[in-house]
Design a protein around this motif. Structure first.
Motif, PDB file in Angstrom:
ATOM      1  N   LYS A 149       0.839  -1.188   0.000  1.00 26.30           N
ATOM      2  CA  LYS A 149       0.000   0.000   0.000  1.00 26.30           C
ATOM      3  C   LYS A 149       0.882   1.249   0.000  1.00 26.30           C
ATOM      4  CE  LYS A 149      -0.930   1.220   4.782  1.00 26.30           C
ATOM      5  NZ  LYS A 149       0.304   1.386   5.379  1.00 26.30           N
ATOM      6  N   HIS A 179       0.362  -6.156   5.697  1.00 27.21           N
ATOM      7  CA  HIS A 179       1.189  -7.011   6.554  1.00 27.21           C
ATOM      8  C   HIS A 179       0.493  -7.398   7.855  1.00 27.21           C
ATOM      9  CE1 HIS A 179       2.310  -3.265   8.585  1.00 27.21           C
ATOM     10  NE2 HIS A 179       2.840  -3.970   9.540  1.00 27.21           N
ATOM     11  N   TYR A 180      -0.610  -6.700   8.179  1.00 26.30           N
ATOM     12  CA  TYR A 180      -1.333  -7.127   9.379  1.00 26.30           C
ATOM     13  C   TYR A 180      -1.942  -8.520   9.211  1.00 26.30           C
ATOM     14  CZ  TYR A 180      -0.545  -3.589  12.764  1.00 26.30           C
ATOM     15  OH  TYR A 180       0.078  -2.825  13.723  1.00 26.30           O
ATOM     16  N   LYS A 183       0.214 -11.265  10.580  1.00 26.73           N
ATOM     17  CA  LYS A 183       0.530 -11.314  12.012  1.00 26.73           C
ATOM     18  C   LYS A 183      -0.141 -12.535  12.638  1.00 26.73           C
ATOM     19  CE  LYS A 183       1.420  -6.423  12.607  1.00 26.73           C
ATOM     20  NZ  LYS A 183       2.776  -6.174  13.072  1.00 26.73           N
ATOM     21  N   PHE A 215      -5.392   0.478  17.495  1.00 27.02           N
ATOM     22  CA  PHE A 215      -3.981   0.511  17.082  1.00 27.02           C
ATOM     23  C   PHE A 215      -3.353   1.737  17.716  1.00 27.02           C
ATOM     24  CE2 PHE A 215      -0.862   2.648  14.507  1.00 27.02           C
ATOM     25  CZ  PHE A 215       0.005   1.662  14.074  1.00 27.02           C
ATOM     26  N   GLU A 217       0.589   3.747  18.473  1.00 28.02           N
ATOM     27  CA  GLU A 217       2.044   3.783  18.401  1.00 28.02           C
ATOM     28  C   GLU A 217       2.545   4.858  19.354  1.00 28.02           C
ATOM     29  OE1 GLU A 217       3.435   2.127  14.042  1.00 28.02           O
ATOM     30  OE2 GLU A 217       3.039   4.251  14.242  1.00 28.02           O
ATOM     31  N   ARG A 224       8.942  10.288   8.378  1.00 24.02           N
ATOM     32  CA  ARG A 224       8.049   9.775   7.327  1.00 24.02           C
ATOM     33  C   ARG A 224       6.909  10.758   7.049  1.00 24.02           C
ATOM     34  NH1 ARG A 224       5.029   5.251   8.577  1.00 24.02           N
ATOM     35  NH2 ARG A 224       4.643   4.630   6.453  1.00 24.02           N
ATOM     36  N   TYR A 227       5.463  11.256   3.383  1.00 20.68           N
ATOM     37  CA  TYR A 227       4.515  10.235   2.938  1.00 20.68           C
ATOM     38  C   TYR A 227       3.218  10.374   3.728  1.00 20.68           C
ATOM     39  CZ  TYR A 227       2.028   5.873   3.781  1.00 20.68           C
ATOM     40  OH  TYR A 227       1.030   4.961   3.982  1.00 20.68           O
ATOM     41  N   ASP A 236      -3.756   5.261   6.366  1.00 19.08           N
ATOM     42  CA  ASP A 236      -2.543   4.524   6.705  1.00 19.08           C
ATOM     43  C   ASP A 236      -2.843   3.261   7.515  1.00 19.08           C
ATOM     44  OD1 ASP A 236       0.320   4.390   6.643  1.00 19.08           O
ATOM     45  OD2 ASP A 236       0.371   4.979   8.756  1.00 19.08           O
ATOM     46  N   ILE A 237      -3.840   3.320   8.374  1.00 18.69           N
ATOM     47  CA  ILE A 237      -4.085   2.201   9.294  1.00 18.69           C
ATOM     48  C   ILE A 237      -5.521   1.664   9.230  1.00 18.69           C
ATOM     49  CG2 ILE A 237      -4.095   1.497  11.746  1.00 18.69           C
ATOM     50  CD1 ILE A 237      -1.279   2.168  10.781  1.00 18.69           C
ATOM     51  N   HIS A 241      -5.357  -1.987   7.596  1.00 13.15           N
ATOM     52  CA  HIS A 241      -5.044  -2.941   8.663  1.00 13.15           C
ATOM     53  C   HIS A 241      -6.258  -3.243   9.563  1.00 13.15           C
ATOM     54  CE1 HIS A 241      -1.129  -2.318   7.204  1.00 13.15           C
ATOM     55  NE2 HIS A 241      -0.716  -1.350   8.000  1.00 13.15           N
ATOM     56  N   LYS A 337      -0.967   7.809  16.284  1.00 15.04           N
ATOM     57  CA  LYS A 337       0.489   7.876  16.452  1.00 15.04           C
ATOM     58  C   LYS A 337       0.791   8.783  17.632  1.00 15.04           C
ATOM     59  CE  LYS A 337       1.876   6.759  11.794  1.00 15.04           C
ATOM     60  NZ  LYS A 337       2.792   5.654  11.986  1.00 15.04           N
ATOM     61  N   ARG A 342       2.551   1.467  22.587  1.00 11.75           N
ATOM     62  CA  ARG A 342       2.448   0.819  21.294  1.00 11.75           C
ATOM     63  C   ARG A 342       1.637  -0.462  21.466  1.00 11.75           C
ATOM     64  NH1 ARG A 342       5.746  -3.345  18.993  1.00 11.75           N
ATOM     65  NH2 ARG A 342       5.199  -3.538  16.797  1.00 11.75           N
ATOM     66  N   GLN A 378      -0.295  -7.354  19.278  1.00 13.10           N
ATOM     67  CA  GLN A 378       1.090  -7.005  19.573  1.00 13.10           C
ATOM     68  C   GLN A 378       1.148  -5.861  20.574  1.00 13.10           C
ATOM     69  OE1 GLN A 378       2.305  -5.783  15.650  1.00 13.10           O
ATOM     70  NE2 GLN A 378       1.992  -3.628  16.111  1.00 13.10           N
TER      71      GLN A 378
HETATM   72  C1  BG6 Z   1       2.374   0.599   8.216  1.00 14.37           C
HETATM   73  C2  BG6 Z   1       2.088   2.052   8.358  1.00 14.37           C
HETATM   74  O1  BG6 Z   1       1.497   0.020   7.298  1.00 14.37           O
HETATM   75  O2  BG6 Z   1       2.221  -0.025   9.469  1.00 14.37           O
HETATM   76  C3  BG6 Z   1       2.974   2.688   9.412  1.00 14.37           C
HETATM   77  O3  BG6 Z   1       2.295   2.698   7.116  1.00 14.37           O
HETATM   78  C4  BG6 Z   1       2.892   1.927  10.707  1.00 14.37           C
HETATM   79  O4  BG6 Z   1       2.623   4.040   9.616  1.00 14.37           O
HETATM   80  C5  BG6 Z   1       3.080   0.448  10.473  1.00 14.37           C
HETATM   81  O5  BG6 Z   1       3.897   2.429  11.569  1.00 14.37           O
HETATM   82  C6  BG6 Z   1       2.820  -0.360  11.729  1.00 14.37           C
HETATM   83  O6  BG6 Z   1       3.170  -1.682  11.533  1.00 14.37           O
HETATM   84  P1  BG6 Z   1       3.588  -2.581  12.755  1.00 14.37           P
HETATM   85  O7  BG6 Z   1       3.729  -3.942  12.175  1.00 14.37           O
HETATM   86  O8  BG6 Z   1       4.886  -2.027  13.286  1.00 14.37           O
HETATM   87  O9  BG6 Z   1       2.507  -2.463  13.760  1.00 14.37           O
END
Ligand code: BG6
Length: 489
Positions: A149, A179-180, A183, A215, A217, A224, A227, A236-237, A241, A337, A342, A378
């Motif tokens: 993405k 990528h979620y 997990k 979610f 962080e 970043r 972007y 983004d999330i 995700h 964020k 996290r 996580q």
């Molecule tokens: C990404 C986002 O897809 O996922 C980032 O673009 C984010 O902003 C990240 O930090 C979080 O991934 P993870 O696996 O560290 O929770």
């Protein structure tokens, strides 16, 4: 039958994602003997590097996961010897032609499978796909592209991207990664639901009061911002995700575990969802903050972020699925964020126990202590169920306790990184954890009108201090549905 080979090309090899995630994941797969016998890894980028230089860069990021076996450094050496570099322009068919020649040399007449991982900005996706598909496709095996993405910024740009990609590829060649989905605890959702008798019967509006997808962080955009500012936290999330987790959580039982059957069910849930409106969200942005003598920057202090930016770094939203199973159940999402911690988690709050037997007899108010199933995706992966229990003793006192499955205790082996699972699946042609184009359309349809409105109306985000729990507006949003965020209780 000729032997199979696979050439894995990481396009954008000098980028952060490639260094931090993709090469280490490939090494972990090699280390665990998951990669096919004949494989090579190519880094492709514009900078002029030698094979040795690439190997050196990769070597600094490789670690031996799991136990520190003695042969780890040998394995690293062997892996690095299979890594090569090709310098090329992203849109150049000539450069991809040269790469093709290098592939052929390594393939040595065997059946050639080719995987391209596009770890590059979206504005050059199509150029790379054009060049690589025309000049470096496999002559006799499969050719696949993993794309990261953002898949556009809204429904229109996403459809346009899909249309362009499909000028060169068929859907089966496109592996859209989220990528979620790789997990461990997200993958486990289906097992939890469909391999246990005790959860699925409760999995509906009849027993579930609300579902929370959270979610957070504990760091900001740090570097970043360029972007991020173009996309914001919702794109983004949430749109990917968290929505993907929601779809897996809420879908009906698939006909089989086949990738197409699962994706069919996810699409159905997404298409049953209500389109989000402005009233359904709260947006926030972090501001500078000093704590314990240390100062933390505001989002707009990031030099890569335009001054006065209104891009949300936090959002909370209430979503609804208008189908028989979920009618009226709020699915609350929260993503941010620069918060106080996290984590990613799914919280399922169940309804009250009817009849209130214990309140009548002992005055114990169970309304505030409903059962809750918590899936900590996580860090510190865990699944626990909050139950009401009698405190041992002669008086009748209840408290809320957890039935707890802590992964670090139950499964001490380290959990593979999400990218390992996803890369392996792409090599094996398993599409279950990748996003199909109709799924992507359905996901954008839920968010696009809201995103447009936020931008057109220049909605000002509520400021929250860096390192805090986020804007109070999130509480009011939940309170509208008589809900409290579980992560704060
Ligand atoms: C990404 C986002 O897809 O996922 C980032 O673009 C984010 O902003 C990240 O930090 C979080 O991934 P993870 O696996 O560290 O929770």
């Amino acid at each position: 039958l000729a032997e199979n080979t696979v050439s894995i090309t990481v396009v954008g090899a000098s980028g952060d994602l490639a260094k931090k995630k993709i090469f280490p994941a490939l090494f972990a797969l090699y280390y665990e003997d998951y990669l096919p016998q004949h494989f090579t890894v190519f880094g492709y980028a514009r900078s002029k590097l030698t094979d040795e230089e690439l190997r050196h860069t990769i070597s600094t990021t490789l670690t031996c996961r799991v136990d520190k076996r003695e042969n780890c450094s040998d394995k690293m050496e062997q892996f690095l010897r299979r890594c090569f570099y090709h310098s090329g322009q992203y849109g150049s068919e000539v450069d991809f032609c040269e790469l093709d020649n290098k592939f052929k040399e390594k393939e040595d007449g065997k059946l050639a499978n080719r995987l391209f991982y596009l770890s590059i900005p979206p504005n050059i996706f199509v150029d790379v796909v054009r060049g690589a598909s025309r000049s470096a496709s496999s002559p006799n095996g499969w050719t696949r592209f993993i794309v990261e993405k953002p898949f556009g910024r809204d429904s229109e740009s996403s459809s346009e991207l899909t249309r362009c990609l499909k000028m060169y590829l068929i859907e089966e060649q496109i592996f859209r990664i989220d990528h979620y989905l790789g997990k461990e605890l997200v993958e486990n959702l289906s097992v939890l639901r469909f391999a246990n008798l005790v959860f699925e019967p409760l999995w509906s509006r009849n027993y579930i009061r609300n579902v929370q997808l959270i979610f957070s962080e504990d760091f900001g955009t740090e570097g970043r911002g360029g972007y991020f500012d173009h996309y914001g936290i919702i794109r983004d999330i949430m749109q990917n995700h968290l929505l993907q987790i929601l779809a897996l959580f809420a879908m009906e039982t698939p006909v089989s575990l086949d990738g197409e059957d699962i994706r069919n069910e996810k699409v159905k849930v997404l298409r049953s969802m209500r389109v989000l409106k402005l009233d359904d969200v709260v947006v926030g942005q972090y501001k500078g903050h000093t704590k314990g003598g240390k100062s933390f920057p505001a989002y707009t202090d990031d030099p890569t972020v335009p001054k006065g930016s209104l891009t949300p770094t936090f959002a909370a939203a209430s979503l609804f699925i208008d189908n028989a199973r979920w009618d009226g159940v709020p699915f609350l999402m929260k993503a941010g964020k620069a918060l106080h911690r996290r984590g990613a988690e799914i919280r399922v709050q169940f309804r009250h126990v009817p009849g209130n037997l214990y309140k009548r007899k002992f005055g114990t108010d169970l309304d505030k202590a409903t059962n809750e199933l918590v899936i900590l995706v996580q860090p510190n992966e865990a699944i626990y169920l909050k139950i009401n229990n009698k405190v041992p003793g002669l008086s009748m006192r209840l408290d809320s306790s957890n039935l707890n499955l802590l992964y670090s205790e139950r499964y001490p082996r380290e959990i593979p990184d999400a990218y390992e699972r996803l890369l392996l699946d792409a090599i094996e042609g398993e599409r279950r954890l990748f996003i199909r184009s109709d799924e992507l359309d359905a996901a954008w349809a839920i968010f696009s009108p809201l995103l447009r409105e936020l931008e057109e109306k220049k909605v000002v985000p509520e400021l929250y201090p860096y390192g805090s729990r986020g804007p109070v507006g999130a509480h009011y949003l939940a309170a509208k549905y008589n809900v409290r965020w579980g992560d704060l209780s």
